[in-house]
Write a protein that holds these residues in place. Sequence first.
Motif, PDB file in Angstrom:
ATOM      1  N   ASN A 123      -2.356   8.861 -12.319  1.00 20.94           N
ATOM      2  CA  ASN A 123      -3.731   8.811 -12.821  1.00 20.94           C
ATOM      3  C   ASN A 123      -3.844   8.805 -14.341  1.00 20.94           C
ATOM      4  OD1 ASN A 123      -4.938   8.970 -10.166  1.00 20.94           O
ATOM      5  ND2 ASN A 123      -4.314  11.130 -10.126  1.00 20.94           N
ATOM      6  N   ASP A 124      -2.710   8.855 -15.035  1.00 22.33           N
ATOM      7  CA  ASP A 124      -2.790   8.994 -16.488  1.00 22.33           C
ATOM      8  C   ASP A 124      -2.381   7.741 -17.245  1.00 22.33           C
ATOM      9  OD1 ASP A 124      -0.165   9.341 -15.591  1.00 22.33           O
ATOM     10  OD2 ASP A 124       0.373  10.654 -17.263  1.00 22.33           O
ATOM     11  N   ILE A 125      -1.999   6.663 -16.540  1.00 26.18           N
ATOM     12  CA  ILE A 125      -1.779   5.385 -17.215  1.00 26.18           C
ATOM     13  C   ILE A 125      -2.502   4.301 -16.423  1.00 26.18           C
ATOM     14  CG2 ILE A 125       0.457   6.051 -18.210  1.00 26.18           C
ATOM     15  CD1 ILE A 125       1.804   4.300 -16.122  1.00 26.18           C
ATOM     16  N   ASN A 126      -2.792   3.200 -17.095  1.00 26.36           N
ATOM     17  CA  ASN A 126      -3.566   2.102 -16.512  1.00 26.36           C
ATOM     18  C   ASN A 126      -2.611   1.102 -15.866  1.00 26.36           C
ATOM     19  OD1 ASN A 126      -5.374   0.094 -15.894  1.00 26.36           O
ATOM     20  ND2 ASN A 126      -5.847  -0.430 -18.019  1.00 26.36           N
ATOM     21  N   TRP A 127      -2.370   1.266 -14.557  1.00 24.01           N
ATOM     22  CA  TRP A 127      -1.452   0.384 -13.825  1.00 24.01           C
ATOM     23  C   TRP A 127      -2.247  -0.535 -12.907  1.00 24.01           C
ATOM     24  CZ3 TRP A 127      -1.982   0.721  -8.591  1.00 24.01           C
ATOM     25  CH2 TRP A 127      -2.555   1.889  -8.084  1.00 24.01           C
ATOM     26  N   THR A 128      -1.662  -1.682 -12.596  1.00 26.10           N
ATOM     27  CA  THR A 128      -2.180  -2.579 -11.563  1.00 26.10           C
ATOM     28  C   THR A 128      -0.994  -3.099 -10.768  1.00 26.10           C
ATOM     29  OG1 THR A 128      -4.028  -3.279 -12.969  1.00 26.10           O
ATOM     30  CG2 THR A 128      -3.532  -4.648 -11.053  1.00 26.10           C
ATOM     31  N   TYR A 129      -1.105  -3.040  -9.454  1.00 22.55           N
ATOM     32  CA  TYR A 129      -0.041  -3.472  -8.540  1.00 22.55           C
ATOM     33  C   TYR A 129      -0.537  -4.746  -7.860  1.00 22.55           C
ATOM     34  CZ  TYR A 129       3.235  -2.848  -4.519  1.00 22.55           C
ATOM     35  OH  TYR A 129       4.196  -2.984  -3.544  1.00 22.55           O
ATOM     36  N   ILE A 130       0.197  -5.852  -8.023  1.00 22.47           N
ATOM     37  CA  ILE A 130      -0.268  -7.148  -7.530  1.00 22.47           C
ATOM     38  C   ILE A 130       0.618  -7.627  -6.387  1.00 22.47           C
ATOM     39  CG2 ILE A 130      -0.904  -9.504  -8.139  1.00 22.47           C
ATOM     40  CD1 ILE A 130      -1.131  -8.659 -11.031  1.00 22.47           C
ATOM     41  N   SER A 131       0.057  -7.613  -5.181  1.00 21.91           N
ATOM     42  CA  SER A 131       0.781  -8.105  -4.004  1.00 21.91           C
ATOM     43  C   SER A 131       0.596  -9.611  -3.876  1.00 21.91           C
ATOM     44  CB  SER A 131       0.251  -7.431  -2.734  1.00 21.91           C
ATOM     45  OG  SER A 131       0.624  -6.077  -2.674  1.00 21.91           O
ATOM     46  N   PRO A 132       1.659 -10.341  -3.570  1.00 23.94           N
ATOM     47  CA  PRO A 132       1.533 -11.774  -3.329  1.00 23.94           C
ATOM     48  C   PRO A 132       1.113 -12.047  -1.890  1.00 23.94           C
ATOM     49  CG  PRO A 132       3.804 -11.156  -3.104  1.00 23.94           C
ATOM     50  CD  PRO A 132       3.055  -9.888  -3.444  1.00 23.94           C
ATOM     51  N   ALA A 133       0.980 -13.302  -1.564  1.00 26.31           N
ATOM     52  CA  ALA A 133       0.755 -13.715  -0.185  1.00 26.31           C
ATOM     53  C   ALA A 133       2.005 -13.404   0.646  1.00 26.31           C
ATOM     54  CB  ALA A 133       0.450 -15.206  -0.139  1.00 26.31           C
ATOM     55  N   ALA A 134       1.892 -13.568   1.965  1.00 24.10           N
ATOM     56  CA  ALA A 134       3.033 -13.311   2.844  1.00 24.10           C
ATOM     57  C   ALA A 134       4.214 -14.203   2.486  1.00 24.10           C
ATOM     58  CB  ALA A 134       2.631 -13.525   4.298  1.00 24.10           C
ATOM     59  N   LEU A 135       3.941 -15.423   2.061  1.00 24.07           N
ATOM     60  CA  LEU A 135       4.990 -16.354   1.627  1.00 24.07           C
ATOM     61  C   LEU A 135       4.789 -16.678   0.163  1.00 24.07           C
ATOM     62  CD1 LEU A 135       7.368 -18.260   2.181  1.00 24.07           C
ATOM     63  CD2 LEU A 135       5.682 -20.028   2.816  1.00 24.07           C
ATOM     64  N   ILE A 136       5.791 -16.350  -0.643  1.00 20.22           N
ATOM     65  CA  ILE A 136       5.789 -16.731  -2.052  1.00 20.22           C
ATOM     66  C   ILE A 136       7.119 -17.419  -2.334  1.00 20.22           C
ATOM     67  CG2 ILE A 136       6.524 -14.390  -2.721  1.00 20.22           C
ATOM     68  CD1 ILE A 136       5.149 -14.905  -5.444  1.00 20.22           C
ATOM     69  N   GLU A 137       7.050 -18.597  -2.917  1.00 19.94           N
ATOM     70  CA  GLU A 137       8.254 -19.373  -3.180  1.00 19.94           C
ATOM     71  C   GLU A 137       8.002 -20.312  -4.354  1.00 19.94           C
ATOM     72  OE1 GLU A 137       9.026 -21.682   0.301  1.00 19.94           O
ATOM     73  OE2 GLU A 137       7.027 -22.569   0.349  1.00 19.94           O
ATOM     74  N   PRO A 138       9.070 -20.831  -4.976  1.00 23.41           N
ATOM     75  CA  PRO A 138       8.889 -21.777  -6.069  1.00 23.41           C
ATOM     76  C   PRO A 138       8.116 -23.007  -5.602  1.00 23.41           C
ATOM     77  CG  PRO A 138      11.158 -20.996  -5.982  1.00 23.41           C
ATOM     78  CD  PRO A 138      10.499 -20.515  -4.734  1.00 23.41           C
ATOM     79  N   GLY A 139       7.311 -23.551  -6.496  1.00 21.93           N
ATOM     80  CA  GLY A 139       6.528 -24.728  -6.126  1.00 21.93           C
ATOM     81  C   GLY A 139       5.669 -25.220  -7.266  1.00 21.93           C
ATOM     82  N   GLU A 140       4.563 -25.820  -6.923  1.00 22.84           N
ATOM     83  CA  GLU A 140       3.683 -26.444  -7.903  1.00 22.84           C
ATOM     84  C   GLU A 140       2.808 -25.398  -8.593  1.00 22.84           C
ATOM     85  OE1 GLU A 140       0.150 -29.879  -8.033  1.00 22.84           O
ATOM     86  OE2 GLU A 140       1.101 -29.304  -6.146  1.00 22.84           O
ATOM     87  N   ARG A 141       2.563 -25.632  -9.868  1.00 21.56           N
ATOM     88  CA  ARG A 141       1.606 -24.812 -10.621  1.00 21.56           C
ATOM     89  C   ARG A 141       0.247 -25.514 -10.533  1.00 21.56           C
ATOM     90  NH1 ARG A 141      -1.062 -24.237 -15.368  1.00 21.56           N
ATOM     91  NH2 ARG A 141      -1.044 -22.185 -16.436  1.00 21.56           N
ATOM     92  N   THR A 142      -0.615 -25.042  -9.651  1.00 28.61           N
ATOM     93  CA  THR A 142      -1.910 -25.694  -9.438  1.00 28.61           C
ATOM     94  C   THR A 142      -3.011 -25.085 -10.289  1.00 28.61           C
ATOM     95  OG1 THR A 142      -2.685 -24.239  -7.661  1.00 28.61           O
ATOM     96  CG2 THR A 142      -1.237 -26.079  -7.039  1.00 28.61           C
ATOM     97  N   GLY A 143      -2.814 -23.835 -10.712  1.00 25.20           N
ATOM     98  CA  GLY A 143      -3.845 -23.162 -11.495  1.00 25.20           C
ATOM     99  C   GLY A 143      -4.935 -22.540 -10.638  1.00 25.20           C
ATOM    100  N   THR A 144      -4.752 -22.514  -9.333  1.00 26.48           N
ATOM    101  CA  THR A 144      -5.768 -21.946  -8.446  1.00 26.48           C
ATOM    102  C   THR A 144      -5.179 -20.787  -7.647  1.00 26.48           C
ATOM    103  OG1 THR A 144      -5.240 -23.456  -6.621  1.00 26.48           O
ATOM    104  CG2 THR A 144      -6.910 -24.178  -8.196  1.00 26.48           C
ATOM    105  N   TYR A 145      -6.013 -19.801  -7.382  1.00 24.69           N
ATOM    106  CA  TYR A 145      -5.634 -18.678  -6.532  1.00 24.69           C
ATOM    107  C   TYR A 145      -6.895 -17.877  -6.220  1.00 24.69           C
ATOM    108  CZ  TYR A 145      -5.933 -15.827 -10.806  1.00 24.69           C
ATOM    109  OH  TYR A 145      -6.373 -15.195 -11.954  1.00 24.69           O
ATOM    110  N   ARG A 146      -6.802 -17.060  -5.177  1.00 20.67           N
ATOM    111  CA  ARG A 146      -7.874 -16.128  -4.849  1.00 20.67           C
ATOM    112  C   ARG A 146      -7.370 -14.699  -5.032  1.00 20.67           C
ATOM    113  NH1 ARG A 146      -9.683 -16.390   0.913  1.00 20.67           N
ATOM    114  NH2 ARG A 146      -7.562 -17.116   1.375  1.00 20.67           N
ATOM    115  N   VAL A 147      -8.297 -13.805  -5.319  1.00 19.43           N
ATOM    116  CA  VAL A 147      -7.962 -12.392  -5.491  1.00 19.43           C
ATOM    117  C   VAL A 147      -8.627 -11.587  -4.384  1.00 19.43           C
ATOM    118  CG1 VAL A 147      -8.167 -10.359  -6.984  1.00 19.43           C
ATOM    119  CG2 VAL A 147      -7.728 -12.606  -7.987  1.00 19.43           C
ATOM    120  N   GLY A 148      -7.853 -10.735  -3.742  1.00 17.54           N
ATOM    121  CA  GLY A 148      -8.378  -9.838  -2.724  1.00 17.54           C
ATOM    122  C   GLY A 148      -7.993  -8.406  -3.017  1.00 17.54           C
TER     123      GLY A 148
END
Length: 210
Positions: free
Chosen positions: A144-169
């Motif tokens: 609680n004393d530092i500003n952290w953010t934990y970012i989970s990826p989708a079920a499948l994450i792999e190298p690929g195209e940089r599309t510039g699009t994503y959704r946040v949940g």
Amino acid sequence: MRILLFGATGMVGSRIAAEALSRGHEVTAVSRSGKPVGDATPVTGDASDAAKVAELAAGHDAVASALAPPRDGSAPAAPFLATNAAVVDGVRTSGINRLVVVGGAGSLEVAPGQDLVDQPDFPDLYKAESLAQRDALGYYRTVNDINWTYISPAALIEPGERTGTYRVGGDRLLADAEGNSRITAEDYAIAFVDVLEKDTHPRARIGVAY
């Protein structure tokens, strides 16, 4: 922004470094090998050493962790949790108040109270690593004393195209209309650096996917 990045030589970490550098940020790429990562400044360091983390963090604006649980066949939960605790201790000692973490997808919910990693068809190959990531998330939720953010990826994450699009949940697994949950490492890196730049989602876990 001056970013200290742990796990910089990995599949996700190297793409975070590339994305941050492409936006004009300064990146110090930390790994056990000290291997160069693009135009980032390479540094040899051990994230499990809190004093070293604090030393390396000095002079930076934020710390990013793309560390993964051990993949040497040993039980990964305890050492991975200890490493994350060391990173937090080092960030705390350094006085920096921003830590963004590459998380796992296994702790995302597929239904209320039901995590992806606990489903019967979850691949055994990734289960121990996913459980270690879930333990790490549980630890971060006590910080609680530092500003952290934990970012989970989708079920499948792999190298690929940089599309510039994503959704946040949030804590629920994101999937498309066909039920597929995926994102390229390149687009995950965009989301990650966006969070670093905008200082959003303090002390929270978010998920990113298409």
